[in-house]
Design a protein around this motif. Sequence first.
Motif, PDB file in Angstrom:
ATOM      1  N   LEU B 306       0.837  -1.209   0.000  1.00 46.50           N
ATOM      2  CA  LEU B 306       0.000   0.000   0.000  1.00 46.50           C
ATOM      3  C   LEU B 306       0.869   1.256   0.000  1.00 46.50           C
ATOM      4  CD1 LEU B 306      -2.732  -1.049   2.582  1.00 46.50           C
ATOM      5  CD2 LEU B 306      -3.019  -0.779   0.127  1.00 46.50           C
ATOM      6  N   ARG B 307       1.915   1.189   0.793  1.00 47.44           N
ATOM      7  CA  ARG B 307       2.805   2.350   0.861  1.00 47.44           C
ATOM      8  C   ARG B 307       3.479   2.572  -0.488  1.00 47.44           C
ATOM      9  NH1 ARG B 307       5.452   0.685   5.273  1.00 47.44           N
ATOM     10  NH2 ARG B 307       3.935   1.454   6.722  1.00 47.44           N
ATOM     11  N   SER B 308       3.961   1.502  -1.109  1.00 50.75           N
ATOM     12  CA  SER B 308       4.631   1.631  -2.413  1.00 50.75           C
ATOM     13  C   SER B 308       3.677   2.174  -3.470  1.00 50.75           C
ATOM     14  CB  SER B 308       5.164   0.272  -2.870  1.00 50.75           C
ATOM     15  OG  SER B 308       6.090  -0.235  -1.944  1.00 50.75           O
ATOM     16  N   LEU B 309       2.441   1.723  -3.416  1.00 51.20           N
ATOM     17  CA  LEU B 309       1.466   2.233  -4.390  1.00 51.20           C
ATOM     18  C   LEU B 309       1.248   3.731  -4.197  1.00 51.20           C
ATOM     19  CD1 LEU B 309      -1.228  -0.597  -4.399  1.00 51.20           C
ATOM     20  CD2 LEU B 309       0.237   0.082  -6.293  1.00 51.20           C
ATOM     21  N   GLY B 310       1.144   4.130  -2.943  1.00 50.13           N
ATOM     22  CA  GLY B 310       0.920   5.557  -2.671  1.00 50.13           C
ATOM     23  C   GLY B 310       2.096   6.410  -3.101  1.00 50.13           C
ATOM     24  N   TRP B 311       3.296   5.985  -2.700  1.00 52.69           N
ATOM     25  CA  TRP B 311       4.479   6.753  -3.103  1.00 52.69           C
ATOM     26  C   TRP B 311       4.634   6.754  -4.623  1.00 52.69           C
ATOM     27  CZ3 TRP B 311       8.142   3.838   0.756  1.00 52.69           C
ATOM     28  CH2 TRP B 311       7.898   4.301   2.056  1.00 52.69           C
ATOM     29  N   GLY B 312       4.388   5.591  -5.230  1.00 53.97           N
ATOM     30  CA  GLY B 312       4.520   5.485  -6.680  1.00 53.97           C
ATOM     31  C   GLY B 312       3.556   6.420  -7.397  1.00 53.97           C
ATOM     32  N   ALA B 313       2.350   6.535  -6.853  1.00 53.49           N
ATOM     33  CA  ALA B 313       1.368   7.418  -7.480  1.00 53.49           C
ATOM     34  C   ALA B 313       1.854   8.869  -7.451  1.00 53.49           C
ATOM     35  CB  ALA B 313       0.027   7.296  -6.761  1.00 53.49           C
ATOM     36  N   VAL B 314       2.331   9.295  -6.293  1.00 50.23           N
ATOM     37  CA  VAL B 314       2.810  10.688  -6.188  1.00 50.23           C
ATOM     38  C   VAL B 314       4.043  10.885  -7.065  1.00 50.23           C
ATOM     39  CG1 VAL B 314       3.728  12.401  -4.598  1.00 50.23           C
ATOM     40  CG2 VAL B 314       1.865  10.923  -3.870  1.00 50.23           C
ATOM     41  N   ALA B 315       4.953   9.909  -7.018  1.00 52.12           N
ATOM     42  CA  ALA B 315       6.172  10.023  -7.834  1.00 52.12           C
ATOM     43  C   ALA B 315       5.826  10.045  -9.316  1.00 52.12           C
ATOM     44  CB  ALA B 315       7.115   8.855  -7.528  1.00 52.12           C
ATOM     45  N   GLY B 316       4.879   9.211  -9.719  1.00 55.01           N
ATOM     46  CA  GLY B 316       4.477   9.181 -11.122  1.00 55.01           C
ATOM     47  C   GLY B 316       3.848  10.489 -11.563  1.00 55.01           C
ATOM     48  N   LEU B 317       3.077  11.074 -10.657  1.00 52.35           N
ATOM     49  CA  LEU B 317       2.457  12.364 -10.990  1.00 52.35           C
ATOM     50  C   LEU B 317       3.519  13.436 -11.214  1.00 52.35           C
ATOM     51  CD1 LEU B 317      -0.168  13.997 -11.217  1.00 52.35           C
ATOM     52  CD2 LEU B 317      -0.039  14.403  -8.757  1.00 52.35           C
ATOM     53  N   ILE B 318       4.506  13.454 -10.315  1.00 60.95           N
ATOM     54  CA  ILE B 318       5.577  14.446 -10.473  1.00 60.95           C
ATOM     55  C   ILE B 318       6.392  14.147 -11.729  1.00 60.95           C
ATOM     56  CG2 ILE B 318       7.665  15.379  -9.385  1.00 60.95           C
ATOM     57  CD1 ILE B 318       6.344  14.769  -6.675  1.00 60.95           C
ATOM     58  N   GLY B 319       6.639  12.853 -11.988  1.00 58.05           N
ATOM     59  CA  GLY B 319       7.337  12.478 -13.218  1.00 58.05           C
ATOM     60  C   GLY B 319       6.562  12.913 -14.456  1.00 58.05           C
ATOM     61  N   GLY B 320       5.246  12.757 -14.390  1.00 60.43           N
ATOM     62  CA  GLY B 320       4.412  13.192 -15.513  1.00 60.43           C
ATOM     63  C   GLY B 320       4.493  14.679 -15.747  1.00 60.43           C
ATOM     64  N   LEU B 321       4.542  15.435 -14.651  1.00 58.56           N
ATOM     65  CA  LEU B 321       4.682  16.892 -14.789  1.00 58.56           C
ATOM     66  C   LEU B 321       6.039  17.256 -15.382  1.00 58.56           C
ATOM     67  CD1 LEU B 321       3.070  17.968 -11.399  1.00 58.56           C
ATOM     68  CD2 LEU B 321       2.223  18.536 -13.683  1.00 58.56           C
ATOM     69  N   ALA B 322       7.074  16.514 -14.936  1.00 54.67           N
ATOM     70  CA  ALA B 322       8.420  16.819 -15.446  1.00 54.67           C
ATOM     71  C   ALA B 322       8.536  16.522 -16.930  1.00 54.67           C
ATOM     72  CB  ALA B 322       9.470  16.010 -14.667  1.00 54.67           C
ATOM     73  N   SER B 323       7.862  15.466 -17.378  1.00 54.03           N
ATOM     74  CA  SER B 323       7.979  15.087 -18.790  1.00 54.03           C
ATOM     75  C   SER B 323       6.933  15.772 -19.660  1.00 54.03           C
ATOM     76  CB  SER B 323       7.848  13.568 -18.940  1.00 54.03           C
ATOM     77  OG  SER B 323       6.559  13.153 -18.531  1.00 54.03           O
ATOM     78  N   LEU B 324       6.064  16.533 -19.030  1.00 52.98           N
ATOM     79  CA  LEU B 324       4.975  17.169 -19.786  1.00 52.98           C
ATOM     80  C   LEU B 324       5.459  18.064 -20.913  1.00 52.98           C
ATOM     81  CD1 LEU B 324       1.900  17.340 -19.813  1.00 52.98           C
ATOM     82  CD2 LEU B 324       2.056  19.296 -18.284  1.00 52.98           C
ATOM     83  N   PRO B 325       6.461  18.932 -20.668  1.00 53.28           N
ATOM     84  CA  PRO B 325       6.898  19.795 -21.783  1.00 53.28           C
ATOM     85  C   PRO B 325       7.372  18.991 -22.991  1.00 53.28           C
ATOM     86  CG  PRO B 325       7.841  20.552 -19.705  1.00 53.28           C
ATOM     87  CD  PRO B 325       7.198  19.225 -19.437  1.00 53.28           C
ATOM     88  N   VAL B 326       8.098  17.912 -22.717  1.00 55.43           N
ATOM     89  CA  VAL B 326       8.591  17.096 -23.829  1.00 55.43           C
ATOM     90  C   VAL B 326       7.418  16.421 -24.542  1.00 55.43           C
ATOM     91  CG1 VAL B 326      10.052  15.135 -24.446  1.00 55.43           C
ATOM     92  CG2 VAL B 326      10.780  16.716 -22.668  1.00 55.43           C
ATOM     93  N   MET B 327       6.478  15.940 -23.781  1.00 55.63           N
ATOM     94  CA  MET B 327       5.332  15.245 -24.374  1.00 55.63           C
ATOM     95  C   MET B 327       4.494  16.189 -25.239  1.00 55.63           C
ATOM     96  SD  MET B 327       5.699  12.192 -23.568  1.00 55.63           S
ATOM     97  CE  MET B 327       6.101  10.955 -22.377  1.00 55.63           C
ATOM     98  N   ILE B 328       4.391  17.434 -24.777  1.00 49.35           N
ATOM     99  CA  ILE B 328       3.630  18.405 -25.567  1.00 49.35           C
ATOM    100  C   ILE B 328       4.405  18.749 -26.829  1.00 49.35           C
ATOM    101  CG2 ILE B 328       2.758  20.775 -25.626  1.00 49.35           C
ATOM    102  CD1 ILE B 328       2.208  20.529 -22.635  1.00 49.35           C
ATOM    103  N   ALA B 329       5.692  19.045 -26.644  1.00 50.80           N
ATOM    104  CA  ALA B 329       6.497  19.515 -27.778  1.00 50.80           C
ATOM    105  C   ALA B 329       6.688  18.433 -28.835  1.00 50.80           C
ATOM    106  CB  ALA B 329       7.856  20.007 -27.286  1.00 50.80           C
ATOM    107  N   THR B 330       6.667  17.163 -28.399  1.00 47.29           N
ATOM    108  CA  THR B 330       6.898  16.100 -29.385  1.00 47.29           C
ATOM    109  C   THR B 330       5.616  15.564 -29.977  1.00 47.29           C
ATOM    110  OG1 THR B 330       6.923  14.475 -27.579  1.00 47.29           O
ATOM    111  CG2 THR B 330       9.044  15.374 -28.308  1.00 47.29           C
TER     112      THR B 330
END
Lengths: 566, 484
Positions: B306-330
Motif C-alpha cells: 500500500l505504501r509503495s502504491l501511494g508513493w509510486g502514485a505521487v512520484a508518477g504524478l511528479i514524473g508526468g509533470l516533469a515530462s509534460l513539456p517534452v510530451m507536448i512539444a513532441t
Amino acid sequence: MNPIFRRCSIGILSGAAASTVLTVTPHYALWNLILSVGIGAAYSAGLRPTRRAYVDNLLGGASLGVPLWGLVSVIVIPLLSGQMPAWSAEQMRQNFPALVSWVIFGAFLGITNQALQDGAEYFFGPEPAPKVPEVSVTKRIVILGGGFAGMRTAECLEEGLRGDRSTSLTLVNETNALLFTPMLAEVAGSSLEPSHISTPLRSTLRRTEFIRGVVEAVDLEKRLVILRHDAGANGASGRREVPYDQLVFALGSISNYLGMMNIEKFAFNFKSLLDAIRIRNHVIEMFERADLESDPALRSSLLTFVIAGGGFAGVELAGALNDFAHGILADYPRIHPDEVNIVLVHSRDRVLPELSESLARYAQEKMQLRGVSFRLNTRIVDAHSGVVLLGEGEIRTETIVWTAGTTPSPLLKSLPLEKDKRGALVVDDTLAVPRRAGLWALGDCAAVTDAATGHPCPPTAQFALREAEVLASNILSQLEGRPTRRFHFDSLGALCVVGHQTACAELSIPFNRSRSLRFSGLFAWLLWRGIYLAKLPGWERKIRVLMDWTIELFFPRDIVQTIDVK
Amino acid sequence: MPEAQSRISPQFGSSFSRPVWIEPLLGFALGTSGGLLQGMVLRTSLLSGGLLGAAFGLAFGLFFARRATSPGAGLIWGLGSSFLLWILTAGGFFHLAGVARYSAMMFQDAQGHFSELVAYVLCLGMPVGVGLGIRGGLRSSRPGKKFAWGRAIVAGGFAGTLGGLIFGNWVSSGNYYPLLVGFGELSSRRVTISLHFAVALLIGVTFGLLFQRDVRGYGSCMGWGLGFGIFWWFFGPLTLLRLAAGLPLDWSAEQGTAVFGSLVGHILYGLILGVAYATIDKIWVRLFIQSDPLNREIESPGLHVLRSLGWGAVAGLIGGLASLPVMIATGVLPKVAGVDTSFVGFRGLVIHLSVSTLIGMTYGMLFRNETTSPGSSIAWGWVFGLIWWYLGPMTLMPLLLTGVCDWSADAASALLPSLLGHLIYGAVTALIFFLFDHRYTRSLLLDPRTSPRELRRLRPVGTPAPALWLFALSLGVLLPILLG
C-alpha cells in the motif's frame, strides 16, 4: 571531512578529468566542463563508495551516457542556443557522435571516480561510516499505562523525537496490547473476536521500549518507577526499577464498587478483554444450565442478567447482551424468549446522561421494545449468591455486571500529589502536575480542565487522544526550552449503540459547538461502525473486524464456550 | 553505478586463494576463438579478429572474471563489455579521438559497422562471458544461494510457456510471430505455433538457468528480461533461426531494419517473461523452500504494498509533470488525448497525468526493492522509462487508438522524440520514490528489528546490474536510431 563534501570533491575532479572526452566539440568546451563537473559531483554523491569496484563503475558510468546524451546534447544545449531541441530522428542521427562521446565520458567518469575514491581512502583513510553515532541516553521519558492516552502519547513522542537517540522512551502496561474499549460490548455479545479489538503495543511502537508489568510504586524523590513483573520459568514475580526524567501518568481507571464488597465479589467487571470474554462465556453457561433446569424460579434466575449503570458502557452492554441472548435462542429450543430478561439498573431518572434527553429516551424506548427492562431511580445496595438487592426490592439473578462507576487507578492514592475528590491527579492546563517538574498526567486518571472553557474534560477516549497529542508536544517543548501550550478541545459528539442496527448519535456542528445534530436509527448505527472502524488502530485489525461484521450478517452468533467459567 | 553495503563483498574472498592465471587464459582462449569466428562470419581479417578477440578475452579474464560468478552474470557482463568495445572501435570513438572532431559520416560508419556490433555481442561477449561465468559458478559458492536446477527449469519453463501463450494469443491475430522472424515461411499454422512455443520455452528455460541468482524482484526481473530479449534478437532472428532455416547469416543494418519489428517483439516478450518468471519463482520459493512465520517481518507485505502504491502514485504524478513539456512539444500528448491535432487541451493533460500516476504506481510495485540509493534508483528509472516507451507509444497507444500496432523501424524513428520524455519521466519518478522510501527507511532504522531487513534490500557489489543498464538502456535507445 564531511562524507558528502568528500564525495563531491572527488566527483568534481573526476568530472573535470572525464570532460576531456567531450573536448572533441571545442565550441562547447566551457559548457562541457561545467556540465561534466556537475555530473561528476552528482555521480559521486549519489553512490556509496566501494573499494576497487572498477568494472562496476566502468559499465555503470557508461550506462549514464545515453540518457545524458539525450538530456544534454539533444535537449539542453540546443535550448540554450536558442533553438528547438534536436530530437527528431534525423537530428538524433546527426548527433550520434555526441552519443559515442557521452558513453565514453560516462565510462571514464566511472573509472576516474573509483580511482580517486581508492586514492582518497589510501591517503586520507576510509570515509566515515554513515552509521548513527553511539549517543548516551541523557533524557528518559517513561509512560505508565498503555491505553488510548498512553499509547498515543508514545506515538506522538516517537514522531517528535525521530532520530534523537539521546532520549529514551519506555511504556509500561499490565497487558501487551491496547484495548479498543468502544468495541468491548461487541466482544461480550459475541459479535467480534476478542483479539481483533486489541492492538499489540510492541508492534505498533517503533522505538519505545515496552515493559509488561504492574506499577507497584513511584519514588518521586529518586525519580524511580518500581515495577512488578512475571519473570523466570516458574512465573515468580520479579521486581524492576525504571528511572525517569519525565514521567507520564496514563494509568486510566478501575471499576468503583463504592465500598460494596459483596458486589465486588459477585459482579462481573467490564473493563478488560478478559472481562468481556468471561461475560460472554458466562451467558452461554447460564443458557446451558437453564436448558437443563426444570425449576422455573431457578430458570428465571439463570436467565436474568443485571447490568448496573446506565452510562455508555452499561447501555451498550445491555443492548449487546440482549441481542446475543435473543440471537442464540434458536439453539436452545427449550428456552422461551419471555424467559430471558435483561435488566438495566440506573440511579437516575434517565440513562445516557452524556446525551440529550430526547436521544436518551429514544434509546430507552428502543431497548424496551426489544426486551430490555429498566429500573431507573434505583440503586444496587448489595449482592449475594443468586440475588441482587436494590434500594427497594431485589432481583433474583446469577449475573450482575458492574458498569456503575469508575475511579482512577489506586496507585495514585500512594502518591503525595494533589488530587480531586474523585481521586484523579490535578494537572494544570498544560497537563503538567503543578509544582512537580517532569510529572504529567492525562486521561481517566487525571483531572483535566479545558483551558478555554474552564470545564472539566470528560474521561473519554476522544479527549484522551487529544490530551496525548498536547502532552507529547509539551514534553518536547519543555525538553527543548520552548513554551508549552494549553489544552483545549471541543467535543466532536457522541455515538452509542443500543442494539442491533440501532444507535444514537449527537454530533457537534463545526463553528457552532453549542449546537449539535441529533439522529438515531440505522444510519447512526452505520456511522458508529464506520467511525470506530476508522479509529481502530492498524489496517490488519480493521480488516479482521470488518470480516467479523460481514460474517455476522450471514451466520448466527457463536455459542462456543472458550473458557471454563465454573 | 555500483551499490554496496559492505566494502568487500564476501564472494570475492575466495579470489585470493585461487590461481590468478586461469581466468585470463580461459578468456584469452575463448576470446581468440570468438574473434576468429567473427572474422570468418564477417569475412574480415582473421588475424585482426583474432587479436581483437584475444585482447578482449584477456581483459575480460583479468578484470571481469571475479564478477562472472555464474553463467548468467558472465553473460550480462560480457554483453555490456562487448557493447562498450563496439562503441570504442566500430562505433567510432577511437576515430573520433584521433581526429578530435565530429564527423558527419560517423553515423553512416556506425550503421555500416552494425554487423560488428552483432559479432561482438555473439562471438565475443556471449562466449567469453558465459564461459568465464561457468568457471566462476563452479568455483564460487555463495552461502544460502545454492543453484536449484529444478527450480530454474520449471520456473523458467512455466514462465516461458506462459509468456509464449500470452504473446502468442496477442500476435497470432496478425499472423506475425516475432520470435520466429528469420526462419522464413512455415508450412502450416500448427507448425508455426508449435515452433513459437518451442522457442518461447527455450528462452524461458535459459532465462531461469542463467539468471536464477541475479534477479531479486519483479522490476529487476523485467530489466533482465529486457536485456535478454535484446540479446535473443541478436541470437535468434539474426543468427540461429536463419541458420536453422538454411539461410546465410546476414548481420547487416539492412537486415536489422528488416527484422526490427521482431526486436520490439523480443523486448515485449522479455518483459512478460521477466514478470512471469519473478512471480513463478517467488511462488516456488514460498511453497518449497521458505515459509515465513519464524522470520516474520515487523510489517506485513500488505502495508508495504500500500505504501509503495501511494508513493509510486505521487512520484508518477511528479514524473508526468516533469515530462509534460517534452510530451507536448513532441506531439505525443494530442495522440494521448485521442485527437490528431496540435491542440492539447485539458483533456490530454488530465489523461497524461492520470496515466503517469497509474504507471508510477506500477513502478512502486515493481521496483520498490531497487531503491537503495539515488544512483541505482535513477538507473532503474531509466530502464523503467524505456520499458514504457516500448509498451506505450510503440505498442499500446497505437493499439488503443487504431487497433493495430506498427513495430517497423520507421514507426520507431517517428516516436524517438517521446523516448526522451519517457526517460525523463522514469528518472524523476524513480528519484521521487527513492526520496519517499529513504525518508521512511531512516525512521524505520531507529528500530533494531528493521536493520537486517533493510540490509537485505541492498544489492551487493558485483551483481551485473551496471552491465545490464549499459546493454539494455544503450541498445534499447540506440537500435531504433541505428536501424531507422
